[in-house]
Design a protein around this motif. Structure first.
Motif, PDB file in Angstrom:
ATOM      1  N   SER A 133      34.897  50.834  46.577  1.00  0.00           N
ATOM      2  CA  SER A 133      36.148  50.107  46.298  1.00  0.00           C
ATOM      3  C   SER A 133      36.286  48.793  47.059  1.00  0.00           C
ATOM      4  CB  SER A 133      37.359  50.994  46.575  1.00  0.00           C
ATOM      5  OG  SER A 133      37.407  52.042  45.658  1.00  0.00           O
ATOM      6  N   TYR A 136      34.036  46.178  45.460  1.00  0.00           N
ATOM      7  CA  TYR A 136      34.474  45.843  44.103  1.00  0.00           C
ATOM      8  C   TYR A 136      35.756  45.010  44.133  1.00  0.00           C
ATOM      9  CZ  TYR A 136      36.114  46.093  39.351  1.00  0.00           C
ATOM     10  OH  TYR A 136      36.560  45.757  38.116  1.00  0.00           O
ATOM     11  N   LEU A 137      36.727  45.453  44.912  1.00  0.00           N
ATOM     12  CA  LEU A 137      38.004  44.727  44.971  1.00  0.00           C
ATOM     13  C   LEU A 137      37.831  43.346  45.603  1.00  0.00           C
ATOM     14  CD1 LEU A 137      40.389  47.662  45.877  1.00  0.00           C
ATOM     15  CD2 LEU A 137      40.133  46.527  43.665  1.00  0.00           C
ATOM     16  N   GLY A 139      35.096  41.553  45.351  1.00  0.00           N
ATOM     17  CA  GLY A 139      34.468  40.764  44.284  1.00  0.00           C
ATOM     18  C   GLY A 139      35.473  40.350  43.223  1.00  0.00           C
ATOM     19  N   ALA A 140      36.388  41.273  42.865  1.00  0.00           N
ATOM     20  CA  ALA A 140      37.415  40.948  41.869  1.00  0.00           C
ATOM     21  C   ALA A 140      38.339  39.851  42.405  1.00  0.00           C
ATOM     22  CB  ALA A 140      38.212  42.195  41.502  1.00  0.00           C
ATOM     23  N   LEU A 143      36.580  36.644  42.192  1.00  0.00           N
ATOM     24  CA  LEU A 143      36.583  36.199  40.802  1.00  0.00           C
ATOM     25  C   LEU A 143      37.924  35.574  40.425  1.00  0.00           C
ATOM     26  CD1 LEU A 143      35.155  36.145  37.995  1.00  0.00           C
ATOM     27  CD2 LEU A 143      36.261  38.332  37.577  1.00  0.00           C
ATOM     28  N   PHE A 144      39.026  36.209  40.841  1.00  0.00           N
ATOM     29  CA  PHE A 144      40.360  35.668  40.549  1.00  0.00           C
ATOM     30  C   PHE A 144      40.518  34.273  41.153  1.00  0.00           C
ATOM     31  CE2 PHE A 144      42.061  40.280  40.660  1.00  0.00           C
ATOM     32  CZ  PHE A 144      41.552  40.521  39.399  1.00  0.00           C
ATOM     33  N   MET A 166      44.576  41.133  35.375  1.00  0.00           N
ATOM     34  CA  MET A 166      44.241  41.345  36.791  1.00  0.00           C
ATOM     35  C   MET A 166      44.341  42.825  37.153  1.00  0.00           C
ATOM     36  SD  MET A 166      46.007  38.006  38.535  1.00  0.00           S
ATOM     37  CE  MET A 166      45.451  38.333  40.196  1.00  0.00           C
ATOM     38  N   GLU A 168      43.864  45.353  35.085  1.00  0.00           N
ATOM     39  CA  GLU A 168      42.719  46.028  34.474  1.00  0.00           C
ATOM     40  C   GLU A 168      41.456  45.832  35.313  1.00  0.00           C
ATOM     41  OE1 GLU A 168      42.472  44.604  30.462  1.00  0.00           O
ATOM     42  OE2 GLU A 168      44.276  45.688  29.852  1.00  0.00           O
ATOM     43  N   TRP A 169      41.227  44.599  35.762  1.00  0.00           N
ATOM     44  CA  TRP A 169      40.051  44.343  36.593  1.00  0.00           C
ATOM     45  C   TRP A 169      40.137  45.070  37.927  1.00  0.00           C
ATOM     46  CZ3 TRP A 169      35.448  41.729  36.253  1.00  0.00           C
ATOM     47  CH2 TRP A 169      35.206  41.075  35.058  1.00  0.00           C
ATOM     48  N   SER A 170      41.340  45.248  38.439  1.00  0.00           N
ATOM     49  CA  SER A 170      41.514  45.904  39.738  1.00  0.00           C
ATOM     50  C   SER A 170      41.341  47.420  39.656  1.00  0.00           C
ATOM     51  CB  SER A 170      42.889  45.571  40.311  1.00  0.00           C
ATOM     52  OG  SER A 170      42.994  44.190  40.511  1.00  0.00           O
ATOM     53  N   PHE A 172      38.892  49.034  38.136  1.00  0.00           N
ATOM     54  CA  PHE A 172      37.497  49.325  37.794  1.00  0.00           C
ATOM     55  C   PHE A 172      37.313  49.331  36.304  1.00  0.00           C
ATOM     56  CE2 PHE A 172      38.045  51.179  41.978  1.00  0.00           C
ATOM     57  CZ  PHE A 172      36.956  50.680  42.648  1.00  0.00           C
TER      58      PHE A 172
END
Length: 172
Positions: A133, A136-137, A139-140, A143-144, A166, A168-170, A172
């Motif tokens: 997590s 991933y978070l 990286g998200a 990306l934002f 945002m 949805e991307w958060s 996973f």
């Protein structure tokens, strides 16, 4: 378009990058308290193989370098494919590294499962989520920020659709 392409087409830049990353990892592992505490615990775990884990790290870095070169190709040629003299080394750098990474990961997971007395699926999933997590978070979030910067902080849709995307991307 990028005017002068620079590719990793030989072994020397790759070896220099890998050396840099290994030295940086070693430095962080020795200086950051959380890693100084974690490393001795890992080395005493049954079934932990530091050599194979290190090889997985090198393979992961190889894939990252391959993606950087492929991204450069996408910017220059409009294609994710690498052509010409750059094709051989970079294709192997990505394709074979991914294959070996997943083989090693499967071997290490099965070894851990075989060596454990009882496996709790819920505990396993919780530990995977806890481990993956943050990366991933992070990286998200990165990306934002990139999207915001490249769109010059202008909203190109409704605010609700932005928040929904945002969210949805958060998740996973």
């Amino acid at each position: 378009k990028i005017s002068k392409p620079v590719y990793i087409t030989s072994l020397l830049p790759f070896v220099l990058l890998i050396t840099l990353f290994v030295c940086l990892g070693s430095l962080l592992g020795r200086t950051l308290p959380v890693y100084r505490k974690l490393l001795p615990q890992l080395l005493t775990q049954k079934g932990y193989s530091p050599e194979l884990e290190g090889l997985r790290g090198l393979l992961a870095v190889s894939v990252v370098i391959h993606h950087c070169v492929s991204w450069r190709s996408l910017l220059e040629q409009g294609s994710w494919e690498i052509h010409g003299a750059n094709w051989g080394f970079n294709t192997q750098l990505g394709t074979y590294a991914v294959t070996m990474f997943f083989f090693l990961t499967g071997f290490l997971f099965w070894s851990k499962l075989i060596n454990s007395e009882k496996v709790s699926f819920a505990r396993f999933m919780y530990s995977r989520l806890w481990r993956l997590s943050p990366a991933y978070l992070g990286g998200a979030l990165f990306l934002f920020v990139l999207v915001a910067v490249f769109s010059r902080f202008e909203l190109h849709g409704s605010f609700g659709s932005l928040l929904r995307g945002m969210a949805e991307w958060s998740m996973f």
